[in-house]
Design a protein around this motif. Structure first.
Motif, PDB file in Angstrom:
ATOM      1  N   CYS A 128       0.836  -1.190   0.000  1.00  0.00           N
ATOM      2  CA  CYS A 128       0.000   0.000   0.000  1.00  0.00           C
ATOM      3  C   CYS A 128       0.875   1.246   0.000  1.00  0.00           C
ATOM      4  O   CYS A 128       1.902   1.291   0.670  1.00  0.00           O
ATOM      5  CB  CYS A 128      -0.895   0.029   1.237  1.00  0.00           C
ATOM      6  SG  CYS A 128      -2.054  -1.327   1.326  1.00  0.00           S
ATOM      7  N   ALA A 129       0.452   2.245  -0.718  1.00  0.00           N
ATOM      8  CA  ALA A 129       1.151   3.522  -0.678  1.00  0.00           C
ATOM      9  C   ALA A 129       1.032   4.112   0.721  1.00  0.00           C
ATOM     10  O   ALA A 129      -0.025   4.035   1.350  1.00  0.00           O
ATOM     11  CB  ALA A 129       0.559   4.473  -1.715  1.00  0.00           C
ATOM     12  N   ALA A 130       2.113   4.695   1.200  1.00  0.00           N
ATOM     13  CA  ALA A 130       2.107   5.261   2.551  1.00  0.00           C
ATOM     14  C   ALA A 130       1.023   6.316   2.700  1.00  0.00           C
ATOM     15  O   ALA A 130       0.406   6.440   3.763  1.00  0.00           O
ATOM     16  CB  ALA A 130       3.477   5.857   2.864  1.00  0.00           C
ATOM     17  N   GLU A 131       0.770   7.089   1.648  1.00  0.00           N
ATOM     18  CA  GLU A 131      -0.253   8.136   1.722  1.00  0.00           C
ATOM     19  C   GLU A 131      -1.631   7.556   2.061  1.00  0.00           C
ATOM     20  O   GLU A 131      -2.422   8.187   2.766  1.00  0.00           O
ATOM     21  CB  GLU A 131      -0.344   8.907   0.400  1.00  0.00           C
ATOM     22  CG  GLU A 131       0.900   9.725   0.077  1.00  0.00           C
ATOM     23  CD  GLU A 131       1.861   8.957  -0.812  1.00  0.00           C
ATOM     24  OE1 GLU A 131       1.894   7.701  -0.710  1.00  0.00           O
ATOM     25  OE2 GLU A 131       2.583   9.599  -1.582  1.00  0.00           O
ATOM     26  N   ARG A 132      -1.921   6.346   1.562  1.00  0.00           N
ATOM     27  CA  ARG A 132      -3.230   5.746   1.806  1.00  0.00           C
ATOM     28  C   ARG A 132      -3.373   5.339   3.272  1.00  0.00           C
ATOM     29  O   ARG A 132      -4.458   5.382   3.831  1.00  0.00           O
ATOM     30  CB  ARG A 132      -3.434   4.548   0.890  1.00  0.00           C
ATOM     31  CG  ARG A 132      -3.437   4.924  -0.592  1.00  0.00           C
ATOM     32  CD  ARG A 132      -3.696   3.726  -1.476  1.00  0.00           C
ATOM     33  NE  ARG A 132      -5.078   3.261  -1.365  1.00  0.00           N
ATOM     34  CZ  ARG A 132      -5.545   2.169  -1.962  1.00  0.00           C
ATOM     35  NH1 ARG A 132      -4.726   1.442  -2.727  1.00  0.00           N
ATOM     36  NH2 ARG A 132      -6.795   1.811  -1.829  1.00  0.00           N
ATOM     37  N   VAL A 133      -2.260   4.945   3.882  1.00  0.00           N
ATOM     38  CA  VAL A 133      -2.302   4.615   5.301  1.00  0.00           C
ATOM     39  C   VAL A 133      -2.423   5.895   6.123  1.00  0.00           C
ATOM     40  O   VAL A 133      -3.209   5.977   7.069  1.00  0.00           O
ATOM     41  CB  VAL A 133      -1.044   3.821   5.712  1.00  0.00           C
ATOM     42  CG1 VAL A 133      -1.105   3.465   7.195  1.00  0.00           C
ATOM     43  CG2 VAL A 133      -0.900   2.566   4.867  1.00  0.00           C
ATOM     44  N   LEU A 134      -1.665   6.905   5.741  1.00  0.00           N
ATOM     45  CA  LEU A 134      -1.690   8.174   6.464  1.00  0.00           C
ATOM     46  C   LEU A 134      -3.023   8.898   6.309  1.00  0.00           C
ATOM     47  O   LEU A 134      -3.346   9.779   7.114  1.00  0.00           O
ATOM     48  CB  LEU A 134      -0.556   9.071   5.981  1.00  0.00           C
ATOM     49  CG  LEU A 134       0.860   8.626   6.373  1.00  0.00           C
ATOM     50  CD1 LEU A 134       1.899   9.387   5.563  1.00  0.00           C
ATOM     51  CD2 LEU A 134       1.094   8.824   7.863  1.00  0.00           C
ATOM     52  N   ALA A 135      -3.790   8.548   5.294  1.00  0.00           N
ATOM     53  CA  ALA A 135      -5.094   9.191   5.094  1.00  0.00           C
ATOM     54  C   ALA A 135      -6.130   8.744   6.118  1.00  0.00           C
ATOM     55  O   ALA A 135      -7.212   9.327   6.193  1.00  0.00           O
ATOM     56  CB  ALA A 135      -5.603   8.907   3.685  1.00  0.00           C
ATOM     57  N   GLY A 194      -3.816  12.336   3.649  1.00  0.00           N
ATOM     58  CA  GLY A 194      -2.632  11.875   4.354  1.00  0.00           C
ATOM     59  C   GLY A 194      -1.483  12.860   4.369  1.00  0.00           C
ATOM     60  O   GLY A 194      -0.391  12.527   4.818  1.00  0.00           O
ATOM     61  N   ARG A 195      -1.727  14.074   3.888  1.00  0.00           N
ATOM     62  CA  ARG A 195      -0.660  15.073   3.838  1.00  0.00           C
ATOM     63  C   ARG A 195      -0.459  15.715   5.203  1.00  0.00           C
ATOM     64  O   ARG A 195      -1.412  15.918   5.936  1.00  0.00           O
ATOM     65  CB  ARG A 195      -0.984  16.139   2.786  1.00  0.00           C
ATOM     66  CG  ARG A 195      -1.023  15.581   1.372  1.00  0.00           C
ATOM     67  CD  ARG A 195      -1.542  16.593   0.373  1.00  0.00           C
ATOM     68  NE  ARG A 195      -2.923  16.991   0.656  1.00  0.00           N
ATOM     69  CZ  ARG A 195      -3.728  17.545  -0.235  1.00  0.00           C
ATOM     70  NH1 ARG A 195      -3.307  17.769  -1.466  1.00  0.00           N
ATOM     71  NH2 ARG A 195      -4.970  17.879   0.100  1.00  0.00           N
ATOM     72  N   PRO A 210       6.099  10.696   2.950  1.00  0.00           N
ATOM     73  CA  PRO A 210       5.100   9.852   3.616  1.00  0.00           C
ATOM     74  C   PRO A 210       5.679   8.602   4.263  1.00  0.00           C
ATOM     75  O   PRO A 210       5.299   8.240   5.378  1.00  0.00           O
ATOM     76  CB  PRO A 210       4.126   9.512   2.484  1.00  0.00           C
ATOM     77  CG  PRO A 210       4.230  10.676   1.539  1.00  0.00           C
ATOM     78  CD  PRO A 210       5.675  11.086   1.580  1.00  0.00           C
ATOM     79  N   GLU A 211       6.596   7.929   3.567  1.00  0.00           N
ATOM     80  CA  GLU A 211       7.191   6.715   4.142  1.00  0.00           C
ATOM     81  C   GLU A 211       7.936   7.023   5.438  1.00  0.00           C
ATOM     82  O   GLU A 211       7.915   6.236   6.390  1.00  0.00           O
ATOM     83  CB  GLU A 211       8.145   6.061   3.143  1.00  0.00           C
ATOM     84  CG  GLU A 211       7.472   5.509   1.896  1.00  0.00           C
ATOM     85  CD  GLU A 211       7.178   6.584   0.850  1.00  0.00           C
ATOM     86  OE1 GLU A 211       6.514   6.270  -0.152  1.00  0.00           O
ATOM     87  OE2 GLU A 211       7.622   7.744   1.041  1.00  0.00           O
TER      88      GLU A 211
END
Length: 407
Positions: A33-40, A247-248, A320-321
Protein backbone atom coordinates in the motif's frame (compact mmCIF):
# COMPACT_ATOMS: atom_id res chain seq x y z
CA UNK A 1 34.78 28.03 12.13
CA UNK A 2 31.97 29.36 10.02
CA UNK A 3 28.94 27.23 9.25
CA UNK A 4 27.10 28.62 6.22
CA UNK A 5 23.69 30.04 7.10
CA UNK A 6 22.15 28.90 3.86
CA UNK A 7 22.78 25.22 4.44
CA UNK A 8 21.77 22.61 1.90
CA UNK A 9 18.17 21.42 1.99
CA UNK A 10 17.85 18.44 4.25
CA UNK A 11 16.62 15.14 2.84
CA UNK A 12 15.74 12.49 5.38
CA UNK A 13 18.10 9.53 5.42
CA UNK A 14 17.20 5.95 6.05
CA UNK A 15 13.76 6.07 4.46
CA UNK A 16 12.06 2.69 4.68
CA UNK A 17 10.67 0.72 1.78
CA UNK A 18 6.93 0.97 1.06
CA UNK A 19 4.67 0.01 3.92
CA UNK A 20 5.01 -3.54 5.24
CA UNK A 21 2.55 -5.99 6.74
CA UNK A 22 1.86 -4.30 10.06
CA UNK A 23 1.33 -0.92 8.47
CA UNK A 24 -0.76 -1.34 5.42
CA UNK A 25 0.31 -4.32 3.30
CA UNK A 26 -2.34 -6.86 2.61
CA UNK A 27 -1.74 -10.23 4.25
CA UNK A 28 -0.19 -13.17 2.47
CA UNK A 29 2.36 -11.14 0.51
CA UNK A 30 -0.20 -9.12 -1.45
CA UNK A 31 0.36 -5.71 -2.99
CA UNK A 32 2.06 -3.00 -1.01
CA UNK A 33 0.00 0.00 0.00
CA UNK A 34 1.15 3.52 -0.68
CA UNK A 35 2.11 5.26 2.55
CA UNK A 36 -0.25 8.14 1.72
CA UNK A 37 -3.23 5.75 1.81
CA UNK A 38 -2.30 4.62 5.30
CA UNK A 39 -1.69 8.17 6.46
CA UNK A 40 -5.09 9.19 5.09
CA UNK A 41 -6.72 7.25 7.92
CA UNK A 42 -7.76 8.91 11.22
CA UNK A 43 -5.14 9.63 13.92
CA UNK A 44 -3.16 6.60 15.06
CA UNK A 45 -3.55 5.66 18.76
CA UNK A 46 -0.48 4.83 20.86
CA UNK A 47 0.15 1.28 22.02
CA UNK A 48 2.54 2.45 24.75
CA UNK A 49 1.32 5.57 26.57
CA UNK A 50 4.50 5.57 28.66
CA UNK A 51 6.29 7.17 25.72
CA UNK A 52 4.19 10.33 26.29
CA UNK A 53 3.38 12.69 29.13
CA UNK A 54 0.97 11.85 31.99
CA UNK A 55 -0.76 15.18 31.32
CA UNK A 56 -1.74 13.78 27.93
CA UNK A 57 -2.33 10.16 28.98
CA UNK A 58 -3.36 9.99 32.62
CA UNK A 59 -2.58 6.27 32.81
CA UNK A 60 1.07 6.88 31.83
CA UNK A 61 3.79 6.39 34.42
CA UNK A 62 5.36 9.40 36.17
CA UNK A 63 8.16 11.13 34.28
CA UNK A 64 11.75 11.21 35.53
CA UNK A 65 14.63 13.17 33.95
CA UNK A 66 17.75 11.37 32.84
CA UNK A 67 19.70 10.35 35.98
CA UNK A 68 23.09 11.89 36.84
CA UNK A 69 26.01 10.30 35.09
CA UNK A 70 29.64 11.05 34.58
CA UNK A 71 30.68 11.48 30.99
CA UNK A 72 33.97 12.94 29.82
CA UNK A 73 34.41 15.30 26.85
CA UNK A 74 36.29 12.50 25.10
CA UNK A 75 33.30 10.17 25.48
CA UNK A 76 30.97 12.92 24.25
CA UNK A 77 33.12 13.37 21.14
CA UNK A 78 32.71 9.67 20.34
CA UNK A 79 28.93 9.85 20.86
CA UNK A 80 28.71 13.04 18.80
CA UNK A 81 30.54 11.45 15.87
CA UNK A 82 28.14 8.49 16.00
CA UNK A 83 25.10 10.80 16.10
CA UNK A 84 26.27 12.80 13.07
CA UNK A 85 27.31 9.78 10.99
CA UNK A 86 23.84 9.22 9.40
CA UNK A 87 24.18 12.64 7.72
CA UNK A 88 27.60 11.94 6.23
CA UNK A 89 26.27 10.64 2.90
CA UNK A 90 24.34 13.88 2.31
CA UNK A 91 26.91 16.17 3.91
CA UNK A 92 30.48 14.92 3.42
CA UNK A 93 32.69 16.07 6.26
CA UNK A 94 29.79 16.58 8.68
CA UNK A 95 31.42 14.53 11.45
CA UNK A 96 34.67 16.50 11.24
CA UNK A 97 32.74 19.79 11.21
CA UNK A 98 30.66 18.78 14.21
CA UNK A 99 33.71 17.82 16.24
CA UNK A 100 35.31 21.14 15.28
CA UNK A 101 32.28 22.98 16.65
CA UNK A 102 32.54 20.99 19.89
CA UNK A 103 36.22 21.93 20.26
CA UNK A 104 36.08 25.52 18.97
CA UNK A 105 37.60 27.85 21.64
CA UNK A 106 35.10 30.69 21.29
CA UNK A 107 32.17 28.30 21.47
CA UNK A 108 33.74 26.64 24.55
CA UNK A 109 33.78 30.05 26.22
CA UNK A 110 30.10 30.73 25.41
CA UNK A 111 28.99 27.15 26.19
CA UNK A 112 31.25 25.82 28.96
CA UNK A 113 29.16 22.69 29.61
CA UNK A 114 30.29 19.91 27.25
CA UNK A 115 26.82 18.32 26.98
CA UNK A 116 25.30 21.63 25.82
CA UNK A 117 28.23 22.15 23.47
CA UNK A 118 27.57 18.71 21.98
CA UNK A 119 23.91 19.75 21.63
CA UNK A 120 24.94 22.69 19.45
CA UNK A 121 27.38 20.55 17.45
CA UNK A 122 24.61 17.98 16.84
CA UNK A 123 22.84 20.57 14.64
CA UNK A 124 25.60 20.49 12.01
CA UNK A 125 24.20 19.08 8.76
CA UNK A 126 20.59 19.57 9.89
CA UNK A 127 17.96 22.17 9.02
CA UNK A 128 19.02 24.37 11.95
CA UNK A 129 22.76 24.29 11.28
CA UNK A 130 22.63 28.09 11.13
CA UNK A 131 22.28 28.06 14.94
CA UNK A 132 25.99 27.22 15.13
CA UNK A 133 27.03 30.46 13.47
CA UNK A 134 24.54 32.44 15.57
CA UNK A 135 26.14 31.11 18.76
CA UNK A 136 29.69 31.45 17.44
CA UNK A 137 29.03 35.08 16.51
CA UNK A 138 28.47 35.94 20.16
CA UNK A 139 24.83 36.97 19.73
CA UNK A 140 24.11 35.18 23.01
CA UNK A 141 26.49 35.99 25.87
CA UNK A 142 26.17 32.52 27.43
CA UNK A 143 24.42 29.21 26.91
CA UNK A 144 24.24 27.54 30.31
CA UNK A 145 22.15 25.43 32.67
CA UNK A 146 20.13 27.30 35.29
CA UNK A 147 17.34 26.79 37.81
CA UNK A 148 14.10 27.23 35.84
CA UNK A 149 10.44 26.35 36.50
CA UNK A 150 9.73 22.65 36.07
CA UNK A 151 7.51 23.35 33.05
CA UNK A 152 10.30 25.16 31.18
CA UNK A 153 12.85 23.33 29.06
CA UNK A 154 14.85 26.38 28.00
CA UNK A 155 14.43 30.12 27.63
CA UNK A 156 16.15 33.24 26.31
CA UNK A 157 16.61 35.97 28.91
CA UNK A 158 19.04 38.85 29.60
CA UNK A 159 22.02 38.54 31.94
CA UNK A 160 22.88 41.18 34.55
CA UNK A 161 24.33 43.43 31.84
CA UNK A 162 21.25 43.06 29.66
CA UNK A 163 22.91 40.74 27.13
CA UNK A 164 20.78 37.86 25.86
CA UNK A 165 21.64 34.37 27.00
CA UNK A 166 20.07 30.94 26.56
CA UNK A 167 19.23 29.13 29.78
CA UNK A 168 18.51 25.39 29.90
CA UNK A 169 16.67 23.82 32.79
CA UNK A 170 19.12 22.29 35.27
CA UNK A 171 16.62 19.42 35.46
CA UNK A 172 17.76 18.27 32.01
CA UNK A 173 21.54 18.44 32.53
CA UNK A 174 22.02 14.74 31.82
CA UNK A 175 19.56 14.36 28.92
CA UNK A 176 20.76 13.19 25.52
CA UNK A 177 22.56 16.06 23.76
CA UNK A 178 20.60 15.49 20.54
CA UNK A 179 17.37 16.19 22.45
CA UNK A 180 18.93 19.32 23.93
CA UNK A 181 19.92 20.24 20.38
CA UNK A 182 16.23 20.29 19.38
CA UNK A 183 15.62 22.88 22.11
CA UNK A 184 18.74 24.79 21.03
CA UNK A 185 17.38 25.03 17.48
CA UNK A 186 14.14 26.45 18.90
CA UNK A 187 15.74 29.02 21.18
CA UNK A 188 18.06 30.51 18.56
CA UNK A 189 14.95 31.49 16.60
CA UNK A 190 14.16 34.03 19.33
CA UNK A 191 16.24 37.12 18.60
CA UNK A 192 13.78 40.01 18.95
CA UNK A 193 12.17 41.77 21.95
CA UNK A 194 8.63 40.93 20.82
CA UNK A 195 8.07 37.20 21.25
CA UNK A 196 4.43 36.17 21.12
CA UNK A 197 2.25 33.12 20.47
CA UNK A 198 2.75 33.36 16.70
CA UNK A 199 6.51 33.13 17.07
CA UNK A 200 6.20 30.18 19.45
CA UNK A 201 3.75 28.40 17.14
CA UNK A 202 6.15 28.65 14.21
CA UNK A 203 9.17 27.70 16.32
CA UNK A 204 7.38 24.62 17.71
CA UNK A 205 6.33 23.50 14.23
CA UNK A 206 9.91 23.79 12.98
CA UNK A 207 11.57 22.05 15.89
CA UNK A 208 8.96 19.26 15.97
CA UNK A 209 9.65 18.54 12.31
CA UNK A 210 13.37 18.47 13.05
CA UNK A 211 12.81 16.02 15.91
CA UNK A 212 10.95 13.75 13.50
CA UNK A 213 14.00 13.79 11.22
CA UNK A 214 16.20 13.05 14.21
CA UNK A 215 14.23 9.91 15.07
CA UNK A 216 14.79 8.60 11.55
CA UNK A 217 18.53 8.99 12.18
CA UNK A 218 18.52 7.83 15.82
CA UNK A 219 15.48 5.56 16.30
CA UNK A 220 16.34 4.60 19.88
CA UNK A 221 15.79 8.19 21.04
CA UNK A 222 12.03 7.68 20.91
CA UNK A 223 12.04 4.96 23.55
CA UNK A 224 14.74 6.22 25.93
CA UNK A 225 11.96 6.98 28.43
CA UNK A 226 13.40 10.15 29.98
CA UNK A 227 11.24 13.14 30.82
CA UNK A 228 12.60 15.31 28.01
CA UNK A 229 12.13 12.48 25.51
CA UNK A 230 8.49 11.99 26.53
CA UNK A 231 7.73 15.71 26.34
CA UNK A 232 9.28 15.93 22.88
CA UNK A 233 7.53 12.72 21.78
CA UNK A 234 4.18 14.21 22.78
CA UNK A 235 4.70 17.29 20.62
CA UNK A 236 5.70 15.07 17.71
CA UNK A 237 2.64 12.84 18.24
CA UNK A 238 0.42 15.90 17.78
CA UNK A 239 2.27 16.73 14.57
CA UNK A 240 2.28 13.21 13.10
CA UNK A 241 -1.45 12.80 13.76
CA UNK A 242 -2.41 16.16 12.22
CA UNK A 243 -3.05 15.02 8.65
CA UNK A 244 -5.58 15.94 6.00
CA UNK A 245 -7.94 13.50 4.26
CA UNK A 246 -5.23 12.65 1.71
CA UNK A 247 -2.63 11.87 4.35
CA UNK A 248 -0.66 15.07 3.84
CA UNK A 249 1.09 16.73 6.75
CA UNK A 250 -0.88 19.64 8.14
CA UNK A 251 -0.95 21.86 11.20
CA UNK A 252 -4.67 22.68 11.09
CA UNK A 253 -6.53 19.65 9.68
CA UNK A 254 -9.14 18.32 12.11
CA UNK A 255 -9.86 14.62 11.68
CA UNK A 256 -10.33 13.60 15.31
CA UNK A 257 -8.34 13.75 18.52
CA UNK A 258 -4.61 13.72 17.74
CA UNK A 259 -4.12 12.11 21.17
CA UNK A 260 -6.51 9.14 20.71
CA UNK A 261 -7.58 7.84 24.10
CA UNK A 262 -5.97 10.83 25.84
CA UNK A 263 -6.73 14.49 26.41
CA UNK A 264 -8.63 15.95 23.45
CA UNK A 265 -6.68 18.06 20.99
CA UNK A 266 -8.03 18.81 17.53
CA UNK A 267 -4.70 19.38 15.79
CA UNK A 268 -1.18 20.75 16.27
CA UNK A 269 -2.49 24.31 15.90
CA UNK A 270 -4.71 23.79 18.94
CA UNK A 271 -1.70 23.69 21.24
CA UNK A 272 -1.60 27.47 20.95
CA UNK A 273 -4.03 30.30 21.79
CA UNK A 274 -6.88 31.14 19.43
CA UNK A 275 -5.38 34.59 18.95
CA UNK A 276 -1.74 34.21 17.92
CA UNK A 277 -1.25 37.94 18.25
CA UNK A 278 0.78 40.25 16.04
CA UNK A 279 3.61 39.26 13.76
CA UNK A 280 7.22 39.61 14.93
CA UNK A 281 10.35 40.18 12.84
CA UNK A 282 12.25 37.26 11.40
CA UNK A 283 16.00 36.68 11.34
CA UNK A 284 18.63 34.62 9.46
CA UNK A 285 17.94 31.58 11.63
CA UNK A 286 14.27 31.61 10.65
CA UNK A 287 15.14 32.03 6.96
CA UNK A 288 17.52 29.05 6.97
CA UNK A 289 15.45 26.74 9.17
CA UNK A 290 12.18 27.52 7.36
CA UNK A 291 13.80 27.19 3.94
CA UNK A 292 15.28 23.79 4.78
CA UNK A 293 12.12 22.32 6.31
CA UNK A 294 9.81 23.59 3.54
CA UNK A 295 12.30 23.24 0.66
CA UNK A 296 11.81 26.86 -0.35
CA UNK A 297 14.13 29.84 -0.66
CA UNK A 298 13.63 32.33 2.17
CA UNK A 299 15.18 35.78 2.52
CA UNK A 300 12.84 37.99 4.55
CA UNK A 301 10.52 35.60 6.36
CA UNK A 302 8.82 36.86 9.50
CA UNK A 303 6.94 35.16 12.31
CA UNK A 304 3.60 35.94 10.74
CA UNK A 305 0.53 34.42 9.17
CA UNK A 306 2.23 33.93 5.81
CA UNK A 307 4.93 31.79 7.42
CA UNK A 308 2.34 29.87 9.45
CA UNK A 309 0.31 29.15 6.30
CA UNK A 310 3.43 28.07 4.45
CA UNK A 311 4.20 25.54 7.18
CA UNK A 312 0.59 24.32 7.10
CA UNK A 313 0.97 23.19 3.50
CA UNK A 314 4.75 22.62 3.14
CA UNK A 315 6.09 21.22 6.41
CA UNK A 316 8.15 18.69 4.46
CA UNK A 317 10.15 17.24 7.32
CA UNK A 318 9.87 13.74 5.84
CA UNK A 319 8.18 11.99 2.89
CA UNK A 320 5.10 9.85 3.62
CA UNK A 321 7.19 6.72 4.14
CA UNK A 322 9.32 8.57 6.67
CA UNK A 323 6.31 9.88 8.58
CA UNK A 324 4.89 6.38 8.70
CA UNK A 325 8.22 5.11 9.98
CA UNK A 326 8.17 7.74 12.74
CA UNK A 327 4.64 6.62 13.68
CA UNK A 328 6.03 3.11 14.13
CA UNK A 329 8.97 4.42 16.20
CA UNK A 330 6.44 6.14 18.48
CA UNK A 331 4.72 2.75 18.74
CA UNK A 332 1.42 3.92 17.29
CA UNK A 333 -1.18 1.41 16.18
CA UNK A 334 -1.37 1.46 12.40
CA UNK A 335 -4.27 0.00 10.38
CA UNK A 336 -3.76 -3.45 8.91
CA UNK A 337 -4.62 -4.52 5.39
CA UNK A 338 -4.81 -2.45 2.24
CA UNK A 339 -7.39 0.31 1.98
CA UNK A 340 -10.24 0.68 1.51
CA UNK A 341 -10.70 -0.77 4.98
CA UNK A 342 -14.07 -2.14 6.06
CA UNK A 343 -16.15 0.19 8.17
CA UNK A 344 -15.42 -0.50 11.85
CA UNK A 345 -18.18 -1.47 14.23
CA UNK A 346 -19.40 1.72 15.86
CA UNK A 347 -19.12 1.50 19.67
CA UNK A 348 -22.15 2.32 21.75
CA UNK A 349 -20.37 5.34 23.19
CA UNK A 350 -17.44 7.22 21.69
CA UNK A 351 -15.18 9.06 24.16
CA UNK A 352 -15.63 12.81 23.68
CA UNK A 353 -11.93 13.33 23.05
CA UNK A 354 -11.92 10.86 20.16
CA UNK A 355 -14.94 12.14 18.25
CA UNK A 356 -13.95 13.32 14.77
CA UNK A 357 -14.93 16.78 13.60
CA UNK A 358 -18.29 17.09 11.88
CA UNK A 359 -18.09 16.49 8.17
CA UNK A 360 -17.71 19.56 6.01
CA UNK A 361 -18.31 20.17 2.32
CA UNK A 362 -15.25 19.17 0.35
CA UNK A 363 -14.64 22.71 -0.87
CA UNK A 364 -14.59 24.22 2.64
CA UNK A 365 -11.28 25.46 4.05
CA UNK A 366 -9.88 23.53 7.01
CA UNK A 367 -11.06 24.47 10.49
CA UNK A 368 -9.19 24.25 13.74
CA UNK A 369 -9.82 24.68 17.44
CA UNK A 370 -7.28 26.20 19.78
CA UNK A 371 -6.19 25.91 23.37
CA UNK A 372 -3.75 27.74 25.58
CA UNK A 373 -2.74 24.43 27.19
CA UNK A 374 -0.40 22.32 24.96
CA UNK A 375 -2.02 19.09 26.17
CA UNK A 376 -5.28 20.38 27.66
CA UNK A 377 -8.88 20.80 26.54
CA UNK A 378 -9.74 22.69 23.39
CA UNK A 379 -11.06 26.23 23.39
CA UNK A 380 -14.39 26.83 21.70
CA UNK A 381 -13.17 29.29 19.10
CA UNK A 382 -12.95 27.97 15.55
CA UNK A 383 -10.83 29.95 13.11
CA UNK A 384 -10.79 29.78 9.34
CA UNK A 385 -7.36 29.41 7.74
CA UNK A 386 -6.18 29.63 4.19
CA UNK A 387 -5.28 26.52 2.24
CA UNK A 388 -2.53 28.27 0.33
CA UNK A 389 0.79 29.65 1.59
CA UNK A 390 1.50 33.30 0.77
CA UNK A 391 5.06 34.49 1.05
CA UNK A 392 5.47 38.12 2.04
CA UNK A 393 8.75 39.93 1.58
CA UNK A 394 9.63 42.47 4.20
CA UNK A 395 12.62 44.46 5.21
CA UNK A 396 14.67 42.95 8.03
CA UNK A 397 14.61 44.46 11.50
CA UNK A 398 17.21 44.75 14.22
CA UNK A 399 17.07 41.96 16.79
CA UNK A 400 17.79 41.46 20.47
CA UNK A 401 16.59 38.74 22.79
CA UNK A 402 14.15 38.86 25.68
CA UNK A 403 12.77 36.16 27.98
CA UNK A 404 11.04 33.40 26.02
CA UNK A 405 10.29 29.89 27.19
CA UNK A 406 10.25 26.55 25.45
CA UNK A 407 7.65 24.54 27.33
Amino acid sequence: MLIAAGCALVAVAGMPAPVAAADGKSGGGGKKCAAERVLAQPPFPPTNVNLFTPETYSQASPMVPAPPRRITPAQLRVQLAKALLPRAARHPGVVKQGLAVFDYPKIRKIIPDPNLRAALASLVGGPSEVSVETIRSGFYAKVIFAALPASTIAQVSPDTQGNPQILFNERYRFENFSLLGVAMAHETLHQDPAVGPMEEYIAYALHSGYYGQLLLEQPKLATSGTELTRRTNTQLLALVNTRDAKGRQSLTANRGNVFPGGKPLANFRSIFPADLGPATPGNPDLNAFLGAITKTRQRNANFDRATAELLDVRLLWAPPEGRLRVAKLLQLKLPKGCPPWPQPTVPTQIPAGDRPAEAEPAASPAEHSTSTDPTGALAATVTMVSGLALLRLRRGHGHRAVPCRLH
